[in-house]
Design a protein around this motif. Structure first.
Motif, PDB file in Angstrom:
ATOM      1  N   UNK A 476      40.095 -51.337  31.531  1.00 38.52           N
ATOM      2  CA  UNK A 476      39.100 -52.209  30.816  1.00 38.52           C
ATOM      3  C   UNK A 476      37.837 -51.567  30.877  1.00 38.52           C
ATOM      4  N   UNK A 477      37.647 -50.500  31.368  1.00 37.66           N
ATOM      5  CA  UNK A 477      36.334 -49.874  30.986  1.00 37.66           C
ATOM      6  C   UNK A 477      36.013 -49.168  29.679  1.00 37.66           C
ATOM      7  N   UNK A 478      34.935 -49.036  29.259  1.00 40.35           N
ATOM      8  CA  UNK A 478      34.457 -48.418  28.065  1.00 40.35           C
ATOM      9  C   UNK A 478      34.803 -46.693  28.021  1.00 40.35           C
ATOM     10  N   UNK A 479      35.717 -46.172  28.038  1.00 45.07           N
ATOM     11  CA  UNK A 479      35.906 -44.660  28.048  1.00 45.07           C
ATOM     12  C   UNK A 479      35.211 -43.882  27.390  1.00 45.07           C
ATOM     13  N   UNK A 480      34.544 -44.382  26.320  1.00 48.58           N
ATOM     14  CA  UNK A 480      33.756 -43.702  25.498  1.00 48.58           C
ATOM     15  C   UNK A 480      32.596 -43.115  26.100  1.00 48.58           C
ATOM     16  N   UNK A 481      32.109 -43.880  27.156  1.00 45.35           N
ATOM     17  CA  UNK A 481      30.872 -43.294  27.846  1.00 45.35           C
ATOM     18  C   UNK A 481      31.509 -42.087  28.806  1.00 45.35           C
ATOM     19  N   UNK A 483      34.005 -40.066  27.960  1.00 40.79           N
ATOM     20  CA  UNK A 483      33.985 -38.773  27.008  1.00 40.79           C
ATOM     21  C   UNK A 483      32.514 -38.341  26.701  1.00 40.79           C
ATOM     22  N   UNK A 484      31.306 -39.091  26.515  1.00 35.61           N
ATOM     23  CA  UNK A 484      30.438 -38.659  25.951  1.00 35.61           C
ATOM     24  C   UNK A 484      29.633 -38.179  27.142  1.00 35.61           C
ATOM     25  N   UNK A 485      29.432 -38.621  28.455  1.00 36.45           N
ATOM     26  CA  UNK A 485      28.788 -37.933  29.243  1.00 36.45           C
ATOM     27  C   UNK A 485      29.417 -36.935  30.290  1.00 36.45           C
ATOM     28  N   UNK A 486      30.869 -37.179  30.358  1.00 37.22           N
ATOM     29  CA  UNK A 486      31.638 -36.364  31.341  1.00 37.22           C
ATOM     30  C   UNK A 486      31.681 -37.116  32.667  1.00 37.22           C
ATOM     31  N   UNK A 487      31.179 -38.188  32.910  1.00 34.14           N
ATOM     32  CA  UNK A 487      31.356 -38.572  34.444  1.00 34.14           C
ATOM     33  C   UNK A 487      31.222 -40.060  34.329  1.00 34.14           C
ATOM     34  N   UNK A 488      32.064 -40.684  35.256  1.00 35.88           N
ATOM     35  CA  UNK A 488      32.239 -42.202  35.330  1.00 35.88           C
ATOM     36  C   UNK A 488      32.382 -42.653  36.623  1.00 35.88           C
TER      37      UNK A 488
END
Length: 544
Positions: A476-481, A483-488
């Motif tokens: 359900x998370x936006x995994x684009x973030x 991939x963009x920042x490398x951390x979640x």
């Protein structure tokens, strides 16, 4: 692994067949002066640069030099410039008078130059982008940065600019898939980016924006049959831009050879030998029976300035962004557990970052309920006795003794694993019986084996439960973030597990280090100030 479809590959091929590239050169005399002065100062230091007095300072100055050249941020932006940097520099100037007086004046020059840059608050890269994008409209433009950590700060800076607020910020990892743009603008020389950025372009138009004193040794490599037109060299234009003036068609004046910096020289590098030497001086135990448990592990560098030690024999959770999120049959494989030895740079590993250390144990203890204390105590009891025997009698003697008692799998590697609290029990009951007889615990064999099996089962159930919770959040998370920042971050309150953080792995040490087991799996920040260890961090001054 997710593969490109034929349609997606065809679209990339189309971009390649129409591809054009242009270079744009940005000037800033004061930044140029600082970069060259730092380079010359390091050359002047020579072997002295390896002294602990200089290492932390040079590391911070190199990092500052790279980051102000790698993102359109003001020279005094908190993401690249902090008061700690000037404090470190001022302390070095003060102490240099007594320790290295011959280097005092060059060091003072460096301090003056960086202070002048910070006070100016200039942002020549942003000024260029503003002028360029205002004159050259494109439906969808991406801004490619070398350092993912700087993306959120750059996004905020661009959001305050009416011309640039619609730019899409990306890193090189995002240009491996199906994403396509009308135009891509890269900040920094071509050599800073993987070959596929230009070899298999995701836009028909790519603009390289770089400071004019950075030497970029790069030649185009063909990937597709019709890649690049025959007059490619004529399509590479050299443009000049001087911040604040807005002129974009003036050829730069010729610079002397010593006025250029090689693009590779600006990139932060990892000196693994220096890290290894530093770690070998860290007291990881003694020869007495009270020595803390150690394990051989590799050091994994993570996106965002963190690092973690991992035992290659252990299994860790990873997020696989290569799986097709629209394929119901493969969705559940996006979160998986793999052996740490299979981790490669670019993968995303999940580590607990709040609520304690190992994320499996608290959930497993909840499953064990009233049995948890007894089970953990029994495990600790026989493992500590085995460890003491190894320290007092030697590993090979213990191997021989266990074999004589019928332990068929007794060898140095297995005994190290059995001593570790990260290992629950031997796989074979026969081996466990031999260990207990060797430790004079014959009366505890049945009780301890039953408790060990209960712990093993609880860990498996806990791992399945946490993976299920993670999968729910990941889907359900936006995994684009990510991939963009490398951390979640992922919060897991239902599991009493605090939070887990997904980190992209950026590099892996070529060799192993012997470290306390208490460090395994615990991410820590790389202490750039070089102040040594504290309760939660380990200084790695091998970063250059």
């Amino acid at each position: 692994m997710r593969y490109l479809t034929l349609l997606e590959a065809s679209r990339i091929y189309t971009c390649s067949s129409r591809f054009k590239m242009a270079r744009h050169v940005v000037k800033h005399p004061e930044l140029h002066g600082f970069c060259i002065t730092l380079r010359n100062f390091e050359r002047m230091l020579g072997e002295e640069a390896k002294d602990i007095f200089w290492r932390a300072l040079l590391q911070r100055l190199r990092r500052y030099r790279f980051e102000v050249c790698a993102a359109p941020l003001p020279f005094n932006h908190p993401a690249v410039y902090t008061a700690k940097l000037m404090d470190l520099l001022n302390r070095a100037v003060s102490e240099c008078r007594m320790i290295y007086p011959s280097f005092l004046h060059p060091l003072q020059d460096l301090a003056t130059r960086i202070k002048r840059l910070a006070e100016s608050g200039a942002n020549p890269l942003l000024e260029f982008l503003d002028g360029f994008c205002a004159k050259s409209h494109s439906e969808e433009t991406a801004l490619l940065l070398r350092e993912p950590r700087l993306i959120p700060f750059t996004e905020k800076t661009l959001s305050e600019n009416t011309v640039l607020r619609n730019l899409s910020l990306v890193n090189a990892h995002q240009l491996r898939g199906e994403a396509r743009y009308d135009r891509i603008i890269t900040i920094g020389p071509v050599r800073w980016f993987p070959e596929y950025v230009l070899g298999a372009p995701r836009a028909t138009e790519i603009h390289i924006v770089c400071y004019r004193w950075i030497m970029d040794k790069w030649e185009p490599q063909s990937v597709f049959v019709s890649h690049y037109s025959s007059d490619y060299g004529e399509k590479v234009s050299q443009r000049n831009y001087k911040g604040g003036i807005g002129k974009t068609a003036i050829e730069p004046e010729t610079l002397s050879v010593d006025s250029y910096l090689d693009s590779d020289e600006l990139l932060p590098k990892i000196n693994w030998e220096e890290i290894s030497a530093r770690l070998s001086r860290v007291p990881v135990g003694d020869t007495a029976g009270t020595s803390q448990e150690t394990v051989d592990a590799k050091l994994f560098l993570l996106e965002g300035g963190a690092a973690v030690f991992l035992d290659e024999n252990a299994r860790v959770l990873v997020i696989d962004l290569e799986e097709d999120e629209d394929d119901n049959e493969t969705q559940e494989t996006r979160v998986k557990r793999i052996q740490a030895s299979g981790i490669q740079p670019g993968m995303y590993i999940l580590l607990r970052t709040s609520g304690g250390g190992e994320y499996i144990i608290p959930v497993a203890d909840r499953i064990l309920d009233k049995l948890a204390y007894r089970a953990r105590q029994s495990q600790r009891h026989w493992k500590e006795l085995l460890r003491s025997a190894v320290y007092s009698r030697g590993l090979q003697e213990v191997v021989n003794a266990l074999r004589a008692l019928g332990c068929t799998r007794a060898n140095e590697v297995n005994i190290r694993n059995w001593m570790s609290m990260r290992n629950i029990r031997p796989q074979a009951y026969r081996d466990f019986v031999a260990i207990m007889k060797f430790l004079k615990l014959e009366e505890k064999i049945q009780e301890y084996w039953k408790l060990a099996r209960a712990v093993d089962d609880a860990h498996k159930r806990a791992g399945f439960y946490i993976r299920k919770l993670l999968l729910k959040q990941v889907l359900t998370a936006n995994l684009d973030d990510l991939e963009k920042t490398g951390k979640m971050d992922f919060e897991l309150p239902e599991a009493d597990g605090g939070s887990l953080t997904a980190f992209r792995v950026t590099d892996i040490s070529p060799g192993q280090y012997t470290v306390p087991v208490t460090r395994i799996g615990h991410p820590f920040e790389r202490d750039e100030d070089g102040n040594g260890e504290n309760d939660s961090t380990l200084s790695l001054t091998g970063m250059q």
